[in-house]
Write an enzyme that holds these catalytic residues in place. Structure first.
Site, PDB file in Angstrom:
ATOM      1  N   ASN A 126       0.859  -1.180  -0.027  1.00  0.00           N
ATOM      2  CA  ASN A 126       0.049   0.136   0.040  1.00  0.00           C
ATOM      3  C   ASN A 126       0.979   1.437   0.084  1.00  0.00           C
ATOM      4  O   ASN A 126       0.655   2.290  -0.728  1.00  0.00           O
ATOM      5  CB  ASN A 126      -1.042   0.072   1.112  1.00  0.00           C
ATOM      6  CG  ASN A 126      -2.088  -1.040   1.024  1.00  0.00           C
ATOM      7  OD1 ASN A 126      -2.369  -1.198   0.076  1.00  0.00           O
ATOM      8  ND2 ASN A 126      -2.675  -1.560   2.090  1.00  0.00           N
TER       9      ASN A 126
ATOM     10  N   TYR B  72       7.603 -11.596  11.926  1.00  0.00           N
ATOM     11  CA  TYR B  72       8.338 -10.649  11.638  1.00  0.00           C
ATOM     12  C   TYR B  72       9.577 -10.961  10.807  1.00  0.00           C
ATOM     13  O   TYR B  72       9.609  -9.799  10.146  1.00  0.00           O
ATOM     14  CB  TYR B  72       8.646 -10.113  13.136  1.00  0.00           C
ATOM     15  CG  TYR B  72       9.402  -8.548  13.353  1.00  0.00           C
ATOM     16  CD1 TYR B  72       8.568  -7.535  13.199  1.00  0.00           C
ATOM     17  CD2 TYR B  72      10.807  -8.749  13.353  1.00  0.00           C
ATOM     18  CE1 TYR B  72       9.329  -6.323  13.313  1.00  0.00           C
ATOM     19  CE2 TYR B  72      11.314  -7.506  13.636  1.00  0.00           C
ATOM     20  CZ  TYR B  72      10.561  -6.340  13.494  1.00  0.00           C
ATOM     21  OH  TYR B  72      11.207  -5.172  13.273  1.00  0.00           O
TER      22      TYR B  72
ATOM     23  N   LYS C  79       9.307  -8.871   7.296  1.00  0.00           N
ATOM     24  CA  LYS C  79      10.404  -7.634   6.828  1.00  0.00           C
ATOM     25  C   LYS C  79      11.193  -8.324   5.608  1.00  0.00           C
ATOM     26  O   LYS C  79      11.451  -7.245   4.706  1.00  0.00           O
ATOM     27  CB  LYS C  79      11.114  -7.287   8.034  1.00  0.00           C
ATOM     28  CG  LYS C  79      10.538  -6.780   9.100  1.00  0.00           C
ATOM     29  CD  LYS C  79      10.191  -5.379   8.876  1.00  0.00           C
ATOM     30  CE  LYS C  79       9.768  -4.402   9.923  1.00  0.00           C
ATOM     31  NZ  LYS C  79       9.414  -3.145   9.553  1.00  0.00           N
TER      32      LYS C  79
END
Length: 337
Positions: free
Chosen positions: A104, A150, A154
């Site tokens: 986004n 996580y 990433k």
């Protein structure tokens, strides 16, 4: 900001978090307009309360897993829980924030032709087999472990950033952030510095996992935010990834003892089993940051811990005799619902 440099409209996602609030503060001090976006999952309004009277500051409650339509010149994408306690609480949402959020924000950057900064992490290196870690090291990550939401989120975000640059020409910056600490850390975020300080100030045993010989390298927040701004404003061909952190490595046991000494606490040290996939060593090679950005940390661990202890002491109502809380910042900023 240079007198001849126009101010920019800058979007900071995760702007009410620990790092984000310090970045908003720095950007306002540099003369820019700042739009702070946060869903307040781990961010706190108290972190940005002193900015709310500034006419160049806005707050928008928004989750970046949904598209955002604004007009900005730069984007700092810091939105994502960063401590294991928080990102493991809702691992699916953590992955969505890293991946859908990146899509986004990159889509927004593409549309408005904004430069975009990605707050990546040293966790992309996993439990490393190379030490210290260089940007060319691909890492040693468990893709199905408790930390994977996580770590892999990433790593996927880095892939997206690089592909948007190659495919769409988006101007990107990817920073791999190593352990950072300072005022406004969440007192219950489960990270080493905040844990040790809160335990020391409240007289609880200092919890050290494993034998305490595993190492980390800690960078004070002001140094880290300075690196963000310098990297964002660097030449366009420097897109990263680039390691940002303090290369001075210390064991968990040594840090625990220093916190006890600086607080004057009577706390003892309590050893517990090492959590799953917890890295044994973590330390950045910052040669690229030194050569390309002319940057390296300036604040010593003792000085940074002292400032952080003073902040937490205010929160728990104690006052270590050798250290004073930082002076209150001037009130600045406005809020938009």
């Amino acid at each position: 900001m240079n007198a001849y440099e126009p101010s920019r409209r800058v979007l900071v996602t995760g702007g009410a978090g620990f790092l984000g609030s310090h970045l908003c503060e720095r950007l306002l001090a540099d003369g820019h307009e700042v739009l702070c976006v946060d869903n307040f999952y781990t961010g706190r309004r108290a972190n940005i309360a002193h900015l709310l009277d500034n006419p160049r500051f806005e707050v928008l409650r928004h989750d970046i897993t949904f598209p955002l339509y604004v007009e900005v010149d730069q984007i700092y994408n810091l939105a994502c829980p960063a401590s294991p306690v928080h990102y493991q609480f809702d691992p699916v949402q953590t992955t969505k924030t890293s991946v859908h959020g990146a899509i986004n924000m990159l889509g927004l950057a593409k549309r408005v032709k904004a430069r975009i900064f990605q707050a990546s992490t040293s966790e992309v290196y996993g439990d490393p087999h190379v030490h210290p870690q260089t940007e060319g090291y691909w890492g040693h990550v468990n893709p199905i472990g408790l930390r994977s939401c996580y770590d892999e989120g990433k790593r996927c975000a880095e892939t997206l950033f690089m592909d948007y640059r190659r495919q769409h020409g988006v101007s990107i910056r990817v920073a791999r952030i190593f352990n950072t600490y300072g005022p406004r850390m969440h007192p219950n975020d489960g990270r080493v510095v905040s844990n040790f300080i809160m335990q020391a100030l409240t007289g609880q045993p200092i919890t050290v996992y494993g034998d305490g010989h595993q190492t980390r390298a800690f960078c004070y927040v002001d140094d880290m935010v300075g690196a963000f701004v310098r990297f964002m404003d660097s030449d366009d061909d420097l897109c990263g990834p680039i390691n940002l952190g303090n290369p001075q490595e210390m064991s968990m046991l040594a840090i625990a003892r220093q916190v006890i000494e600086l607080t004057g606490s009577q706390s003892g040290i309590e050893f517990r089993p090492l959590p799953s996939d917890d890295p044994v060593q973590r330390c950045p090679d910052i040669s690229l940051a030194r050569s390309a950005l002319g940057w390296e940390p300036r604040v010593s661990l003792e000085e940074g811990l002292s400032r952080t202890i003073a902040y937490f002491a205010q929160r728990v109502g104690t006052n270590p005799p050798s250290y004073r809380p930082r002076e209150a910042q001037p009130s600045m900023g406005r809020v938009r619902a």
